[in-house]
Write a protein that holds these residues in place. Sequence first.
Motif, PDB file in Angstrom:
ATOM      1  N   MET A 111       0.852  -1.196   0.000  1.00 21.11           N
ATOM      2  CA  MET A 111       0.000   0.000   0.000  1.00 21.11           C
ATOM      3  C   MET A 111       0.887   1.245   0.000  1.00 21.11           C
ATOM      4  SD  MET A 111      -3.438  -0.939   1.983  1.00 21.11           S
ATOM      5  CE  MET A 111      -2.944  -0.464   3.621  1.00 21.11           C
ATOM      6  N   HIS A 115       8.992   1.146   3.517  1.00 19.12           N
ATOM      7  CA  HIS A 115      10.044   1.168   4.530  1.00 19.12           C
ATOM      8  C   HIS A 115      10.927  -0.064   4.319  1.00 19.12           C
ATOM      9  CE1 HIS A 115       7.551  -1.850   6.448  1.00 19.12           C
ATOM     10  NE2 HIS A 115       6.541  -0.985   6.555  1.00 19.12           N
ATOM     11  N   HIS A 118       9.283  -3.482   3.598  1.00 15.49           N
ATOM     12  CA  HIS A 118       8.864  -3.691   2.207  1.00 15.49           C
ATOM     13  C   HIS A 118      10.089  -4.000   1.334  1.00 15.49           C
ATOM     14  CE1 HIS A 118       5.584  -0.701   3.436  1.00 15.49           C
ATOM     15  NE2 HIS A 118       4.907  -1.779   3.105  1.00 15.49           N
ATOM     16  N   TYR A 152      -4.225   7.742   5.323  1.00 14.11           N
ATOM     17  CA  TYR A 152      -3.158   6.736   5.196  1.00 14.11           C
ATOM     18  C   TYR A 152      -1.991   7.381   4.432  1.00 14.11           C
ATOM     19  CZ  TYR A 152      -0.932   2.216   4.811  1.00 14.11           C
ATOM     20  OH  TYR A 152      -0.034   1.182   4.944  1.00 14.11           O
ATOM     21  N   PHE A 247       5.111 -11.710   0.944  1.00 13.57           N
ATOM     22  CA  PHE A 247       4.347 -11.063   2.009  1.00 13.57           C
ATOM     23  C   PHE A 247       5.169 -11.103   3.294  1.00 13.57           C
ATOM     24  CE2 PHE A 247       1.262 -12.132  -1.142  1.00 13.57           C
ATOM     25  CZ  PHE A 247       0.273 -11.154  -1.049  1.00 13.57           C
ATOM     26  N   GLY A 248       4.791 -10.234   4.249  1.00 13.04           N
ATOM     27  CA  GLY A 248       5.550 -10.151   5.488  1.00 13.04           C
ATOM     28  C   GLY A 248       4.890 -10.918   6.618  1.00 13.04           C
ATOM     29  N   LYS A 250       4.892  -9.960   9.515  1.00 15.14           N
ATOM     30  CA  LYS A 250       4.267  -8.978  10.416  1.00 15.14           C
ATOM     31  C   LYS A 250       2.740  -9.097  10.358  1.00 15.14           C
ATOM     32  CE  LYS A 250       2.985  -5.103   9.716  1.00 15.14           C
ATOM     33  NZ  LYS A 250       2.492  -3.849   9.298  1.00 15.14           N
ATOM     34  N   ASP A 251       2.221  -9.324   9.148  1.00 17.14           N
ATOM     35  CA  ASP A 251       0.771  -9.493   8.973  1.00 17.14           C
ATOM     36  C   ASP A 251       0.486 -10.987   8.803  1.00 17.14           C
ATOM     37  OD1 ASP A 251      -0.195  -6.567   8.699  1.00 17.14           O
ATOM     38  OD2 ASP A 251       1.552  -6.679   7.410  1.00 17.14           O
ATOM     39  N   THR A 281       9.710 -10.698   9.825  1.00 19.13           N
ATOM     40  CA  THR A 281       9.403  -9.299  10.157  1.00 19.13           C
ATOM     41  C   THR A 281      10.691  -8.489  10.312  1.00 19.13           C
ATOM     42  OG1 THR A 281       7.433 -10.037  11.313  1.00 19.13           O
ATOM     43  CG2 THR A 281       8.244  -7.832  11.867  1.00 19.13           C
ATOM     44  N   THR A 282      10.757  -7.394   9.604  1.00 16.00           N
ATOM     45  CA  THR A 282      11.899  -6.489   9.766  1.00 16.00           C
ATOM     46  C   THR A 282      11.609  -5.540  10.927  1.00 16.00           C
ATOM     47  OG1 THR A 282      12.281  -6.563   7.384  1.00 16.00           O
ATOM     48  CG2 THR A 282      13.361  -4.795   8.592  1.00 16.00           C
ATOM     49  N   LEU A 291       8.638  -2.766  11.872  1.00 20.58           N
ATOM     50  CA  LEU A 291       8.431  -1.622  10.972  1.00 20.58           C
ATOM     51  C   LEU A 291       7.033  -1.714  10.376  1.00 20.58           C
ATOM     52  CD1 LEU A 291      11.838  -1.278   9.096  1.00 20.58           C
ATOM     53  CD2 LEU A 291      11.173  -0.487  11.368  1.00 20.58           C
ATOM     54  N   SER A 292       6.413  -0.550  10.194  1.00 23.47           N
ATOM     55  CA  SER A 292       5.055  -0.500   9.680  1.00 23.47           C
ATOM     56  C   SER A 292       4.808   0.904   9.132  1.00 23.47           C
ATOM     57  CB  SER A 292       4.094  -0.805  10.833  1.00 23.47           C
ATOM     58  OG  SER A 292       2.765  -0.712  10.406  1.00 23.47           O
ATOM     59  N   SER A 293       4.062   0.985   8.039  1.00 18.67           N
ATOM     60  CA  SER A 293       3.813   2.317   7.455  1.00 18.67           C
ATOM     61  C   SER A 293       3.116   3.223   8.454  1.00 18.67           C
ATOM     62  CB  SER A 293       2.958   2.186   6.199  1.00 18.67           C
ATOM     63  OG  SER A 293       3.601   1.359   5.267  1.00 18.67           O
ATOM     64  N   ARG A 294       2.228   2.639   9.257  1.00 20.25           N
ATOM     65  CA  ARG A 294       1.486   3.465  10.213  1.00 20.25           C
ATOM     66  C   ARG A 294       2.355   3.960  11.374  1.00 20.25           C
ATOM     67  NH1 ARG A 294      -2.941  -0.205   8.826  1.00 20.25           N
ATOM     68  NH2 ARG A 294      -4.721   0.981   8.024  1.00 20.25           N
TER      69      ARG A 294
HETATM   70  N1  LIG Z   1       8.218  -4.919   9.194  1.00 21.57           N
HETATM   71  C1  LIG Z   1       7.887  -5.676   8.169  1.00 21.57           C
HETATM   72  N2  LIG Z   1       8.621  -6.768   7.890  1.00 21.57           N
HETATM   73  C2  LIG Z   1       8.303  -7.580   6.842  1.00 21.57           C
HETATM   74  N3  LIG Z   1       7.279  -7.353   6.017  1.00 21.57           N
HETATM   75  C3  LIG Z   1       6.514  -6.275   6.253  1.00 21.57           C
HETATM   76  C4  LIG Z   1       6.771  -5.380   7.323  1.00 21.57           C
HETATM   77  N4  LIG Z   1       5.856  -4.395   7.302  1.00 21.57           N
HETATM   78  C5  LIG Z   1       5.037  -4.655   6.277  1.00 21.57           C
HETATM   79  N5  LIG Z   1       5.433  -5.787   5.644  1.00 21.57           N
HETATM   80  C6  LIG Z   1       4.754  -6.443   4.517  1.00 21.57           C
HETATM   81  O1  LIG Z   1       4.725  -5.594   3.402  1.00 21.57           O
HETATM   82  C7  LIG Z   1       3.549  -5.883   2.653  1.00 21.57           C
HETATM   83  C8  LIG Z   1       2.832  -4.587   2.399  1.00 21.57           C
HETATM   84  O2  LIG Z   1       2.384  -4.081   3.632  1.00 21.57           O
HETATM   85  P1  LIG Z   1       1.768  -2.642   3.840  1.00 21.57           P
HETATM   86  O3  LIG Z   1       1.991  -1.837   2.606  1.00 21.57           O
HETATM   87  O4  LIG Z   1       0.417  -2.729   4.412  1.00 21.57           O
HETATM   88  O5  LIG Z   1       2.751  -2.010   4.920  1.00 21.57           O
HETATM   89  P2  LIG Z   1       2.605  -2.000   6.441  1.00 21.57           P
HETATM   90  O6  LIG Z   1       3.858  -1.442   6.991  1.00 21.57           O
HETATM   91  O7  LIG Z   1       2.175  -3.357   6.895  1.00 21.57           O
HETATM   92  O8  LIG Z   1       1.444  -0.952   6.637  1.00 21.57           O
HETATM   93  P3  LIG Z   1       0.433  -0.766   7.812  1.00 21.57           P
HETATM   94  O9  LIG Z   1       1.101   0.163   8.742  1.00 21.57           O
HETATM   95  O10 LIG Z   1      -0.718  -0.204   7.090  1.00 21.57           O
HETATM   96  O11 LIG Z   1       0.125  -2.109   8.400  1.00 21.57           O
HETATM   97  C9  LIG Z   1       2.725  -6.860   3.476  1.00 21.57           C
HETATM   98  O12 LIG Z   1       2.971  -8.163   2.994  1.00 21.57           O
HETATM   99  C10 LIG Z   1       3.304  -6.686   4.848  1.00 21.57           C
HETATM  100  O13 LIG Z   1       3.177  -7.833   5.675  1.00 21.57           O
END
Ligand SMILES: Nc1ncnc2c1ncn2[C@@H]1O[C@H](COP(=O)(O)OP(=O)(O)OP(=O)(O)O)[C@@H](O)[C@H]1O
Length: 416
Positions: A111, A115, A118, A152, A247-248, A250-251, A281-282, A291-294
């Motif tokens: 999305m 970071h 991704h 977002y 995919f990560g 993290k989700d 997960t990074t 790490l997370s976009s939010r």
């Molecule tokens: N820290 C991370 N380590 C590994 N993969 C990640 C990480 N953060 C996100 N991803 C993966 O990147 C892909 C895109 O995720 P997305 O663009 O929603 O980012 P996000 O950081 O998860 O955003 P949000 O904060 O909305 O949850 C997904 O498969 C997600 O699991």
Amino acid sequence: MATKQCCGCIGSITRNGLSSRIASRQIRIASRPLLNTSRSLTTTQHTVTSNTPSMPSVNGQAIPSTSSSYKPTPATLPQAPFPIFTTVADFRKWRKEQMKQDKSVGFVPTMGALHEGHLALVKESLRENDETVVSIFVNPAQFAPTEDLSSYPRTMESDIAALNRLASTMSNHKQISAIFAPTVPEMYPSPDGKPFTQVVSDQIGAFVEVAGLQHKMEGSSRPTFFRGVATVVTKLFHIVQPDQAYFGQKDIQQAILLRRLVSDLLFAHPPSPEALRIMPTTRDPIDGLALSSRNAYLTQRARPHANILYRALCAGQKAWDENPGDIQATLQAARQKAKQIAEEADKDGIDLDILYIDLNDPVDLDNLENRRGKSIIDPQTISQRGAILSGAALIKEGRNGRVTRLIDNFLLGFKL
Ligand SMILES: Nc1ncnc2c1ncn2[C@@H]1O[C@H](COP(=O)(O)OP(=O)(O)OP(=O)(O)O)[C@@H](O)[C@H]1O
Ligand SMILES: CC(C)(CO)[C@@H](O)C(=O)[O-]
Ligand code: BAL
């Protein structure tokens, strides 16, 4: 950036001088379904006509869109050494060429607001495939009307720049092959011209559900989230036709549910659930925060407290390692740690609302604590199957501060 699951490294936080004082405030550990984001994550507009703020192009040249509501602003985009497709038709032409040349295609759906998490997925795809496609699409179908769709983070220009820079970090200087960044009408075409609505009961058309998995864990407080994810990922897979998709962890629920989708609906692309690769997960290398976009929403003051879940999961993992399969000991250790951290944060003016810390089965995602009450499962069986230890929390600074949802998980006793 660190990707290891655990631990031992995060005994106390010294970053930003956070003290280890413990307050006596009552802390909520809720098993109730809750997405308490209404105070700050609101939008009254539930119909969506446009998605990306500055719509791209191929190498800075505007591509005519099939959507009349879409206004390209290519002047704001940096030049990229790879094409940026905004329409399904243009992307498909490119994909056909790769097919003819028998090139393998890796796909990283995102999305945006990219970071290092991704970028780690993209790098893996670059290593494992001839071509790599990254999609950037803030999918309205996975946001409830009360959630943060309108705010977002959308950072298309810096995302393109980050992807461009990535080649220099690869030993062979390999570059991604294309970005797919469609508009909302392109992904949710409507024969009657009505804009896409986030209100599920008003939607008309085809949507994808993964029964039995979509309402557990995160799905209990975000009941339409995984329907939106499964729907958009089905569309993206049909368009991109990846040989492998990344995919990560993290989700984790998203990844497990999507593997099941690929398997149950007999997808040809990716060709198997295993070809949907789940990468570690990074984390922030200093304090372990996933790490997370939010995370961009976090204030400076809230940030040092945001690794609450990581630290709680580390405590849970330690208890599991000592007594594999012991649900109560694992949960108690993790919840106790989370409570302690929330109390510390409270002293610092940061409100941490722990929504849940649970253990779930890796296959059917059943809550192991509840299931155990119904039919006793012995620790040995549980330790053999393994478990997902996961949590969610809301963090905000001050009474009226913006709420950020945090999630994290560890895999106990099994690998994906
Ligand atoms: N820290 C991370 N380590 C590994 N993969 C990640 C990480 N953060 C996100 N991803 C993966 O990147 C892909 C895109 O995720 P997305 O663009 O929603 O980012 P996000 O950081 O998860 O955003 P949000 O904060 O909305 O949850 C997904 O498969 C997600 O699991
Ligand atoms: C998989 C996904 C790109 C679908 O919009 C999204 O849920 C995400 O980024 O994790
Ligand atoms: N990475 C998950 C996207 C979401 O929470 O909407």
